[in-house]
Design a protein around this motif. Sequence first.
Motif, PDB file in Angstrom:
ATOM      1  N   UNK A  52      14.773   2.767 -15.296  1.00 19.06           N
ATOM      2  CA  UNK A  52      15.381   3.137 -14.026  1.00 19.06           C
ATOM      3  C   UNK A  52      14.406   3.385 -12.897  1.00 19.06           C
ATOM      4  N   UNK A  53      13.097   3.320 -13.187  1.00 17.85           N
ATOM      5  CA  UNK A  53      12.132   3.653 -12.133  1.00 17.85           C
ATOM      6  C   UNK A  53      11.392   2.426 -11.618  1.00 17.85           C
ATOM      7  N   UNK A  54      11.907   1.227 -11.889  1.00 17.54           N
ATOM      8  CA  UNK A  54      11.260   0.001 -11.401  1.00 17.54           C
ATOM      9  C   UNK A  54      11.728  -0.239  -9.970  1.00 17.54           C
ATOM     10  N   UNK A  55      11.129   0.479  -9.055  1.00 18.14           N
ATOM     11  CA  UNK A  55      11.541   0.403  -7.656  1.00 18.14           C
ATOM     12  C   UNK A  55      10.626  -0.529  -6.873  1.00 18.14           C
ATOM     13  N   UNK A  56      11.231  -1.504  -6.200  1.00 16.66           N
ATOM     14  CA  UNK A  56      10.452  -2.383  -5.330  1.00 16.66           C
ATOM     15  C   UNK A  56       9.787  -1.564  -4.228  1.00 16.66           C
ATOM     16  N   UNK A  57      10.364  -0.411  -3.926  1.00 11.45           N
ATOM     17  CA  UNK A  57       9.736   0.474  -2.954  1.00 11.45           C
ATOM     18  C   UNK A  57       8.346   0.894  -3.392  1.00 11.45           C
ATOM     19  N   UNK A  58       8.100   0.949  -4.712  1.00 12.71           N
ATOM     20  CA  UNK A  58       6.769   1.286  -5.216  1.00 12.71           C
ATOM     21  C   UNK A  58       5.764   0.226  -4.798  1.00 12.71           C
ATOM     22  N   UNK A  59       6.182  -1.038  -4.868  1.00 13.95           N
ATOM     23  CA  UNK A  59       5.322  -2.112  -4.380  1.00 13.95           C
ATOM     24  C   UNK A  59       4.996  -1.912  -2.903  1.00 13.95           C
ATOM     25  N   UNK A  60       6.030  -1.562  -2.111  1.00 17.16           N
ATOM     26  CA  UNK A  60       5.834  -1.367  -0.673  1.00 17.16           C
ATOM     27  C   UNK A  60       4.869  -0.219  -0.407  1.00 17.16           C
ATOM     28  N   UNK A  61       4.950   0.838  -1.231  1.00 16.35           N
ATOM     29  CA  UNK A  61       4.021   1.949  -1.061  1.00 16.35           C
ATOM     30  C   UNK A  61       2.589   1.513  -1.350  1.00 16.35           C
ATOM     31  N   UNK A  62       2.427   0.673  -2.382  1.00 16.73           N
ATOM     32  CA  UNK A  62       1.096   0.135  -2.679  1.00 16.73           C
ATOM     33  C   UNK A  62       0.563  -0.688  -1.525  1.00 16.73           C
ATOM     34  N   UNK A  63       1.411  -1.526  -0.955  1.00 13.20           N
ATOM     35  CA  UNK A  63       1.005  -2.357   0.176  1.00 13.20           C
ATOM     36  C   UNK A  63       0.604  -1.522   1.383  1.00 13.20           C
ATOM     37  N   UNK A  64       1.276  -0.379   1.559  1.00 14.98           N
ATOM     38  CA  UNK A  64       1.074   0.412   2.772  1.00 14.98           C
ATOM     39  C   UNK A  64      -0.266   1.132   2.807  1.00 14.98           C
ATOM     40  N   UNK A  65      -0.979   1.241   1.672  1.00 14.40           N
ATOM     41  CA  UNK A  65      -2.258   1.961   1.675  1.00 14.40           C
ATOM     42  C   UNK A  65      -3.454   1.021   1.569  1.00 14.40           C
ATOM     43  N   UNK A  66      -3.212  -0.274   1.760  1.00 15.96           N
ATOM     44  CA  UNK A  66      -4.323  -1.225   1.796  1.00 15.96           C
ATOM     45  C   UNK A  66      -5.287  -0.825   2.913  1.00 15.96           C
ATOM     46  N   UNK A  67      -6.580  -0.781   2.580  1.00 11.36           N
ATOM     47  CA  UNK A  67      -7.594  -0.413   3.563  1.00 11.36           C
ATOM     48  C   UNK A  67      -7.869   1.069   3.632  1.00 11.36           C
ATOM     49  N   UNK A  68      -7.047   1.871   2.942  1.00  8.89           N
ATOM     50  CA  UNK A  68      -7.232   3.326   2.959  1.00  8.89           C
ATOM     51  C   UNK A  68      -7.893   3.826   1.683  1.00  8.89           C
ATOM     52  N   UNK A  69      -7.385   3.376   0.528  1.00  9.99           N
ATOM     53  CA  UNK A  69      -7.932   3.785  -0.767  1.00  9.99           C
ATOM     54  C   UNK A  69      -8.446   2.570  -1.522  1.00  9.99           C
ATOM     55  N   UNK A  70      -9.437   2.793  -2.374  1.00  6.71           N
ATOM     56  CA  UNK A  70      -9.872   1.715  -3.254  1.00  6.71           C
ATOM     57  C   UNK A  70      -9.010   1.715  -4.511  1.00  6.71           C
ATOM     58  N   UNK A  71      -9.313   0.789  -5.419  1.00  6.17           N
ATOM     59  CA  UNK A  71      -8.460   0.606  -6.605  1.00  6.17           C
ATOM     60  C   UNK A  71      -8.452   1.842  -7.499  1.00  6.17           C
ATOM     61  N   UNK A  72      -9.612   2.459  -7.707  1.00 12.45           N
ATOM     62  CA  UNK A  72      -9.691   3.657  -8.545  1.00 12.45           C
ATOM     63  C   UNK A  72      -8.912   4.803  -7.920  1.00 12.45           C
ATOM     64  N   UNK A  73      -9.104   5.014  -6.644  1.00 10.47           N
ATOM     65  CA  UNK A  73      -8.409   6.104  -5.961  1.00 10.47           C
ATOM     66  C   UNK A  73      -6.899   5.913  -5.997  1.00 10.47           C
ATOM     67  N   UNK A  74      -6.465   4.683  -5.835  1.00 10.96           N
ATOM     68  CA  UNK A  74      -5.026   4.406  -5.894  1.00 10.96           C
ATOM     69  C   UNK A  74      -4.472   4.704  -7.285  1.00 10.96           C
ATOM     70  N   UNK A  75      -5.207   4.302  -8.317  1.00 15.14           N
ATOM     71  CA  UNK A  75      -4.762   4.559  -9.692  1.00 15.14           C
ATOM     72  C   UNK A  75      -4.643   6.059  -9.958  1.00 15.14           C
TER      73      UNK A  75
END
Length: 450
Positions: free
Chosen positions: A44-67
């Motif tokens: 129930x938690x497979x939200x496409x909004x999660x993808x959008x949140x990932x896209x929205x922080x491009x340029x702000x955090x690196x891969x480790x920080x995002x994880x």
Amino acid sequence: MHSSDIKEGGANSAATKAVGEESLAPQDTRIMGRLSYFLAWFGGCVSIGTFAMGSSIVGTLNLLQTSLAIGIGCFVIGIALAINGEAGYKYGIPFMVQARSAFGFTGTRLPGVVRAVPAIVWYGFQSWVGAGALNAVSATLFGYDNMVMYFVLFQFLQIGLSIFGFQGIKWLENIGSGFILISLVYMFFSVINKYGDEITTNLVNIEGTWGVEFWSATMLFLGIYSTMMLNVSDYSRELEKGTGKGLLTTIYAMSILPCTLFMGLIGLMVSGATGVSDPIMVFSSAVDNKPLLIITLLFIAFAQVTTNVLNNVVPPTYILMDMFKMKFKTATIVVGLAAFATFPWELIKEESAAGLQLFVQTYSAFLGPIFAVLAVDYYILRNRTLNIELLYDEHGPYAGINWAAVIASGIGVIFALMFSSVSWYASLIPAGLSYYLLMTQWDACKRFRE
């Protein structure tokens, strides 16, 4: 008992619960074991909004920080769900009944509306995404492109599935979880294989930040589920008894983490590598052959169904049942039709990623204070003990509005809006402390303290 709600409990007290037989009465029949409950949250938690949140922080955090931001967000989610879900788990009551002890019968309309609006918006958004995936399959295989038709058909399919209630949810989520996990793992490694060099350059070899932006990112990913933190009792009342708080926290956090991590990172990696933020284009861009593209697109469509039926249908349905005395099946149909009015074709546009980020931050500003009020009410003022009979007596001490809860929520909202990037966190202490002081010092609140 004075309310018709609790009289409906006879049906739920039977050895089994019929398909689509849901009410606001205390739930005696629990239809989910631990594994089934885990898989329901996973699917129930497979939200496409999660993808959008990932896209929205491009340029702000690196891969480790995002994880790490995703991991922290999911850990906080797990704790919050276990905290606010205890009343439903212990007493078998849904969110709208639980909220009566803090807000009063009439006052529950505030948390009800605050919970329902984001659910219906996400319902429409994700339905448009799912329909887009089906339309892409149709265009690829048959050359037939009709987005509006697929959206209407897809939405009516979900309405049809929703009327089966938790019996249908249980089997839909349990069966779908395996397909979802396999598909996400495949997509994750496909993205790495296709965009490895760009990911290294744009996301690994950048400094990023551990400052406010990092903590804002944790809130973005927990903000997607902050709505669920309010009405978690709608689900915990279905879980068989005998599960401790520690295990429940683990179930919540670990069921949400895999999908959130995969989808958030996929969104970050593909958008960081290509600049594309449209979900359908992102997922399909990582697939180079037609059969796998079809499977991927079908996954997107299926994932929207599992998420909508659990996360975005049940909450507003129960709220309509409480506010307008609707039957469960009627309320699910109304919710499904309301999703048409969210104009999801506007939300899905590339330029909408930042808007969705703002939307999550804004509604989290209202959800955090309500969560704090409910937690303080149940754990501190009620000492984890509720008078169930009074919660169903609309002429008893909980009649009307508890202004202490409304005022405390408003105070929390002010603090949240002052610190919008971390709104959910910022609202908790002001709202919780204000509610406690008002309830213990304000004579007008005496009757709400039983």
